[in-house]
Design a protein around this motif. Structure first.
Motif, PDB file in Angstrom:
ATOM      1  N   VAL A  61       0.828  -1.205   0.000  1.00 14.13           N
ATOM      2  CA  VAL A  61       0.000   0.000   0.000  1.00 14.13           C
ATOM      3  C   VAL A  61       0.865   1.259   0.000  1.00 14.13           C
ATOM      4  O   VAL A  61       0.542   2.244  -0.685  1.00 14.13           O
ATOM      5  CB  VAL A  61      -0.963  -0.027   1.206  1.00 14.13           C
ATOM      6  N   ASN A  62       1.912   1.265   0.805  1.00 14.69           N
ATOM      7  CA  ASN A  62       2.879   2.379   0.847  1.00 14.69           C
ATOM      8  C   ASN A  62       2.239   3.737   1.096  1.00 14.69           C
ATOM      9  O   ASN A  62       2.669   4.754   0.549  1.00 14.69           O
ATOM     10  CB  ASN A  62       3.700   2.429  -0.455  1.00 14.69           C
ATOM     11  N   GLY A  63       1.164   3.752   1.890  1.00 10.53           N
ATOM     12  CA  GLY A  63       0.558   5.018   2.269  1.00 10.53           C
ATOM     13  C   GLY A  63      -0.388   5.625   1.254  1.00 10.53           C
ATOM     14  O   GLY A  63      -0.873   6.739   1.452  1.00 10.53           O
ATOM     15  N   PHE A  64      -0.694   4.900   0.176  1.00 11.89           N
ATOM     16  CA  PHE A  64      -1.573   5.428  -0.868  1.00 11.89           C
ATOM     17  C   PHE A  64      -3.026   4.980  -0.694  1.00 11.89           C
ATOM     18  O   PHE A  64      -3.873   5.315  -1.519  1.00 11.89           O
ATOM     19  CB  PHE A  64      -1.070   5.008  -2.252  1.00 11.89           C
ATOM     20  N   GLU A  65      -3.319   4.235   0.356  1.00 14.16           N
ATOM     21  CA  GLU A  65      -4.690   3.845   0.678  1.00 14.16           C
ATOM     22  C   GLU A  65      -4.898   4.000   2.181  1.00 14.16           C
ATOM     23  O   GLU A  65      -3.978   3.777   2.974  1.00 14.16           O
ATOM     24  CB  GLU A  65      -4.957   2.376   0.320  1.00 14.16           C
ATOM     25  N   ALA A  66      -6.124   4.349   2.569  1.00 13.72           N
ATOM     26  CA  ALA A  66      -6.496   4.452   3.976  1.00 13.72           C
ATOM     27  C   ALA A  66      -7.514   3.355   4.297  1.00 13.72           C
ATOM     28  O   ALA A  66      -8.571   3.282   3.661  1.00 13.72           O
ATOM     29  CB  ALA A  66      -7.107   5.823   4.269  1.00 13.72           C
TER      30      ALA A  66
END
Length: 403
Positions: free
Chosen positions: A148-153
């Motif tokens: 995910v690397n911070g691109f989804e919550a």
């Protein structure tokens, strides 16, 4: 779920530019500044629209709280994920830097394709206070095996269950073999939604795991040779049972809602859902009989986390971040957990809540139709890599639908 053409077009035109762009002017601001920037704006949330209950929860509770707390107008836009991903890909190729979508409900292969094409904004989740306060980053680090690397919550969790009526079926099958025997003994009384419907595709993955020796062999990433060896076992199982299905397998319900209707009308004796409290929710709305229950098979029940993401060209990135943050709040998670609203499993860590908050979650009555957490966790198995999913859906079209 067919984005291959557009993805190929994009990759050909952009020659290796696969990192999602960021917008430093937004990511550099603290969260309080983002809230101030978002006040009085509109956030267009593009999401699957196939559930009347989920739609109502968004249109009433979410929209109402966002307006009350932040003076933000939330507009729900029903659109299947493959459609809005294709839209983003074409906008990226065309150089359209300002689009029309602010927040997306996106998962699995659609997220992977979007990341590879660089059409998502981020990383942004570490900027959201509810994520840092209430969530375990490791539990939401991957989406169908893709980082995910911070691109989804994260904003919810789900697990696959079957549904039945104890008046019609006093004892449901306990294993895949028993399910096959039941289908043969009750011709025309079982079916599943046509993939790529999310529930139908989940059923297909369930059968893939169960007919090929379990999920463990698929957890190290995509292996085309393993798929080529194992997939025929799955499609042989499905093909052999086809004549015993509703409509003799000549046609399939178009989506989960159509399957619900067949079960509610008594045309079939079993249904299925990726939400464990779905049957209870249908009982509360007087669609299912009070005697409806859920069950799982011994071979396992797939679970996953669902997420929101922000397009690279979202016109209101600040508002999208505020909405994504609200959806992760204990208040929104609790509302969503109640079967009368949705029955979606919370994605936050209950252990991080204070005592009063924990008691509020513990007090939620999931109803007699819903399996307990112990029964669900005992058979929980993780999702498969998205490459397997795409091949399963493609081959289902060819082998099962096109037979």
């Amino acid at each position: 779920m067919r984005v291959i053409f557009f993805l190929s077009l994009f990759l050909a035109l952009t020659a290796g530019c696969s990192e999602a762009p960021t917008e430093e002017s937004v990511l550099r601001q603290d969260y309080a500044s983002l809230e101030n920037l978002a006040r009085g704006t509109e956030v267009r949330w593009h999401m699957w629209g196939g559930s009347a209950q989920i739609n109502q929860w968004v249109d009433t509770y979410v929209a109402g709280e966002m307006k009350r707390l932040f003076d933000i107008n939330v507009v729900r836009v029903p659109m299947d994920a493959p459609v809005f991903v294709n839209k983003l890909l074409t906008e990226k190729v065309a150089g359209k830097d300002t689009g029309t979508m602010d927040l997306l409900w996106i998962n699995g292969e659609n997220f992977k394709n979007s990341m590879q094409a660089g059409v998502l904004f981020g990383p942004f989740t570490d900027r959201l206070p509810n994520f840092t306060a209430w969530y375990d980053p490791q539990k939401s680090a991957h989406d169908f095996g893709f980082p995910v690397n911070g691109f989804e919550a994260p904003y919810g969790r789900a697990q696959f269950v079957f549904e039945y009526d104890t008046e019609r079926t006093p004892t449901p099958p306990a294993t895949l073999a028993e399910l096959a025997d039941w289908i043969r003994a009750n011709p025309g009384r079982f079916t599943y939604p046509q993939p790529p419907d999310f529930t139908g595709s989940a059923f297909l993955r369930q059968i893939f795991y169960a007919t090929t020796g379990g999920h463990e062999q698929y957890m190290d990433g995509f292996n085309p040779d393993l798929y080529a060896k194992n997939a025929p076992l799955t499609f042989a199982w499905l093909s052999e049972l086809g004549p015993y299905l509703w409509q003799e397998g000549r046609t399939y319900p178009k989506d989960a809602a159509a399957l619900d209707t067949l079960f509610a009308r008594g045309e079939i004796d079993m249904a299925m859902s990726y939400h464990p409290a779905h049957a209870q929710m249908k009982i509360l709305e007087k669609t299912y009989p009070d005697t409806a229950k859920t069950f799982v098979l011994a071979e396992g029940a797939i679970f996953n986390t669902h997420f929101t993401a922000i397009p690279f060209n979202a016109p209101n990135k600040a508002g999208a971040m505020v909405l994504a943050n609200f959806l992760m709040s204990p208040e929104a998670q609790l509302s969503k957990f109640k079967p009368e609203n949705w029955g979606d499993l919370p994605a936050l860590e209950i252990g991080k809540l204070d005592e009063a908050q924990r008691q509020a979650f513990d007090a939620v009555d999931l109803g007699a139709a819903t399996l307990g957490a112990d029964a669900l966790s005992a058979v929980a198995v993780p999702e498969i890599a998205s490459e397997y999913l795409e091949l399963l859906e493609r081959d289902w079209d060819t082998i099962i639908l096109g037979h």
